[in-house]
Design a protein around this motif. Structure first.
Motif, PDB file in Angstrom:
ATOM      1  N   LEU A  96       0.803  -1.220   0.000  1.00 22.36           N
ATOM      2  CA  LEU A  96       0.000   0.000   0.000  1.00 22.36           C
ATOM      3  C   LEU A  96       0.837   1.272   0.000  1.00 22.36           C
ATOM      4  CD1 LEU A  96      -2.860  -0.997   2.467  1.00 22.36           C
ATOM      5  CD2 LEU A  96      -3.012  -0.789  -0.015  1.00 22.36           C
ATOM      6  N   ARG A  97       2.116   1.159   0.343  1.00 18.68           N
ATOM      7  CA  ARG A  97       2.975   2.355   0.284  1.00 18.68           C
ATOM      8  C   ARG A  97       3.108   2.861  -1.150  1.00 18.68           C
ATOM      9  NH1 ARG A  97       6.483  -1.946   0.696  1.00 18.68           N
ATOM     10  NH2 ARG A  97       8.099  -2.085  -0.923  1.00 18.68           N
ATOM     11  N   ARG A 103       2.007   4.935   7.094  1.00 15.58           N
ATOM     12  CA  ARG A 103       2.147   5.802   8.272  1.00 15.58           C
ATOM     13  C   ARG A 103       3.399   6.667   8.220  1.00 15.58           C
ATOM     14  NH1 ARG A 103       1.706   1.284  12.836  1.00 15.58           N
ATOM     15  NH2 ARG A 103       3.004   0.238  11.286  1.00 15.58           N
ATOM     16  N   THR A 104       3.937   6.879   7.028  1.00 17.54           N
ATOM     17  CA  THR A 104       5.178   7.647   6.936  1.00 17.54           C
ATOM     18  C   THR A 104       4.960   9.147   7.081  1.00 17.54           C
ATOM     19  OG1 THR A 104       4.988   7.741   4.512  1.00 17.54           O
ATOM     20  CG2 THR A 104       6.250   5.903   5.454  1.00 17.54           C
ATOM     21  N   ARG A 105       3.740   9.640   6.730  1.00 12.39           N
ATOM     22  CA  ARG A 105       3.483  11.081   6.785  1.00 12.39           C
ATOM     23  C   ARG A 105       2.085  11.350   7.359  1.00 12.39           C
ATOM     24  NH1 ARG A 105       4.635  13.952   1.267  1.00 12.39           N
ATOM     25  NH2 ARG A 105       4.589  15.718   2.701  1.00 12.39           N
ATOM     26  N   PRO A 106       1.820  10.933   8.585  1.00 16.41           N
ATOM     27  CA  PRO A 106       0.458  11.054   9.124  1.00 16.41           C
ATOM     28  C   PRO A 106      -0.026  12.489   9.274  1.00 16.41           C
ATOM     29  CG  PRO A 106       2.001  10.399  10.845  1.00 16.41           C
ATOM     30  CD  PRO A 106       2.735  10.300   9.550  1.00 16.41           C
ATOM     31  N   TRP A 107       0.804  13.359   9.830  1.00 16.99           N
ATOM     32  CA  TRP A 107       0.334  14.724  10.081  1.00 16.99           C
ATOM     33  C   TRP A 107       0.165  15.541   8.809  1.00 16.99           C
ATOM     34  CZ3 TRP A 107      -2.146  14.862  14.239  1.00 16.99           C
ATOM     35  CH2 TRP A 107      -1.731  14.141  15.360  1.00 16.99           C
ATOM     36  N   PRO A 108       1.091  15.478   7.854  1.00 13.03           N
ATOM     37  CA  PRO A 108       0.821  16.157   6.576  1.00 13.03           C
ATOM     38  C   PRO A 108      -0.422  15.623   5.883  1.00 13.03           C
ATOM     39  CG  PRO A 108       3.155  15.691   6.778  1.00 13.03           C
ATOM     40  CD  PRO A 108       2.483  14.979   7.909  1.00 13.03           C
ATOM     41  N   ASP A 109      -0.639  14.298   5.956  1.00 11.44           N
ATOM     42  CA  ASP A 109      -1.840  13.720   5.342  1.00 11.44           C
ATOM     43  C   ASP A 109      -3.105  14.270   5.995  1.00 11.44           C
ATOM     44  OD1 ASP A 109      -0.300  12.251   3.625  1.00 11.44           O
ATOM     45  OD2 ASP A 109      -0.586  10.330   4.657  1.00 11.44           O
ATOM     46  N   ILE A 110      -3.114  14.305   7.327  1.00 15.05           N
ATOM     47  CA  ILE A 110      -4.288  14.802   8.049  1.00 15.05           C
ATOM     48  C   ILE A 110      -4.483  16.297   7.786  1.00 15.05           C
ATOM     49  CG2 ILE A 110      -5.237  15.245  10.348  1.00 15.05           C
ATOM     50  CD1 ILE A 110      -3.901  12.626  11.242  1.00 15.05           C
ATOM     51  N   GLY A 111      -3.389  17.041   7.757  1.00 15.30           N
ATOM     52  CA  GLY A 111      -3.492  18.470   7.495  1.00 15.30           C
ATOM     53  C   GLY A 111      -4.064  18.772   6.127  1.00 15.30           C
ATOM     54  N   ARG A 112      -3.523  18.114   5.113  1.00 14.02           N
ATOM     55  CA  ARG A 112      -4.051  18.307   3.759  1.00 14.02           C
ATOM     56  C   ARG A 112      -5.497  17.841   3.662  1.00 14.02           C
ATOM     57  NH1 ARG A 112       1.105  16.085   0.159  1.00 14.02           N
ATOM     58  NH2 ARG A 112       2.229  18.092   0.004  1.00 14.02           N
ATOM     59  N   VAL A 228      -2.602   8.567  -1.254  1.00 16.11           N
ATOM     60  CA  VAL A 228      -4.012   8.382  -0.955  1.00 16.11           C
ATOM     61  C   VAL A 228      -4.340   8.877   0.455  1.00 16.11           C
ATOM     62  CG1 VAL A 228      -5.671   6.551  -0.406  1.00 16.11           C
ATOM     63  CG2 VAL A 228      -4.523   6.539  -2.597  1.00 16.11           C
ATOM     64  N   GLY A 229      -3.335   8.921   1.323  1.00 10.74           N
ATOM     65  CA  GLY A 229      -3.554   9.285   2.720  1.00 10.74           C
ATOM     66  C   GLY A 229      -4.370  10.549   2.927  1.00 10.74           C
TER      67      GLY A 229
END
Length: 259
Positions: A96-97, A103-112, A228-229
């Motif tokens: 899935l990467r 889980r490599t970029r959780p906060w940027p994903d959530i922010g975007r 996709v995150g």
């Protein structure tokens, strides 16, 4: 003597069959189901806005523990196609990467995702209200669960499940496979967006068009970010807002349609 095929042709044939099977087990089947539902709504006496499309309802009214078991079973089994996609991508040597669901970029994903949800949410609600008033949409009932302790946790889990299934399969997986099959970027964008609209057709023409437009936006963002995150985060926030918001506001504000 058995016919022989070039390895590339065999690979393309396998990828094509694999893609069809994944969609047939998930959102492709949902698209056919939504089409049948829409035909039923069109041929039913009365206008579309006088009919209701309920998203999260009780499986065992009056039996909360059994209902909870069914709710969790439905959420879990709906994620099986995502597990299948993960398995197929792992066999490919990536996982899935490869589509940016890790889980490599959780906060940027959530922010975007939060920014995307904020931009799409208000426009989507306005479009739904206009489409329903014009008679192009059913009255969407995001939830009709009983008032029990697990109501809001289940709604949140349902929203997350929807977002994971749709974005992983309709954006990440489908675009990857269509690219490997030689589809042009524009053709893949159209296919992904129309598919997204198709399984929302049970809501009416407005649901189809609105989600197809959302699909175009999500494909373009995916190609820009290669992840996709953020889309999963945005979709989850949109659905949580719709499900929980409806549960809190239905019958208490005049602008929110109810059956």
């Amino acid at each position: 003597m058995a016919d022989s095929f070039p390895q590339e042709a065999v690979s393309r044939r396998i990828l094509r069959s694999e893609t069809v099977l994944v969609l047939a087990l998930s959102l492709g089947a949902s698209g056919v189901s939504a089409l049948i539902s829409f035909v039923g709504s069109l041929t039913k006496p009365g206008g579309l806005k006088d009919q209701a499309a309920t998203l999260n309802s009780s499986y065992a009214p009056g039996r909360p523990w059994l209902d909870l078991a069914w709710q969790l079973f439905g959420i879990t089994t709906a994620l099986v196609p995502v597990a299948l996609v993960a398995h197929l991508l792992i066999r490919e040597g990536t996982g899935l990467r490869a589509i940016g669901f890790d889980r490599t970029r959780p906060w940027p994903d959530i922010g975007r995702g939060t920014l995307v949800a904020a931009g799409i949410g208000s426009a989507g609600l306005a479009f739904y209200l206009v489409a329903r008033t014009a008679g192009f949409n059913l009255t969407v009932v995001p939830e009709s669960l009983p008032d029990v302790w697990w109501k809001f946790p289940v709604l949140i889990l349902s929203a997350i499940q929807n977002s994971v299934v749709e974005e992983v399969i309709v954006v990440g997986y489908l675009l990857r496979r269509l690219g490997q099959l030689g589809w042009t970027p524009m053709a893949a964008l159209v296919a992904s967006s129309v598919l997204r609209g198709s399984y929302h057709l049970y809501q009416g023409i407005g649901g189809f068009i609105g989600n197809m437009v959302m699909g175009v936006v999500f494909v373009l963002l995916y190609r820009r970010w290669q992840r996709v995150g953020p889309l999963v985060a945005a979709h989850a926030l949109l659905d949580i807002g719709a499900f929980v918001g409806y549960a809190l506001l239905a019958g208490k504000v005049g602008w929110l349609p109810t059956p």
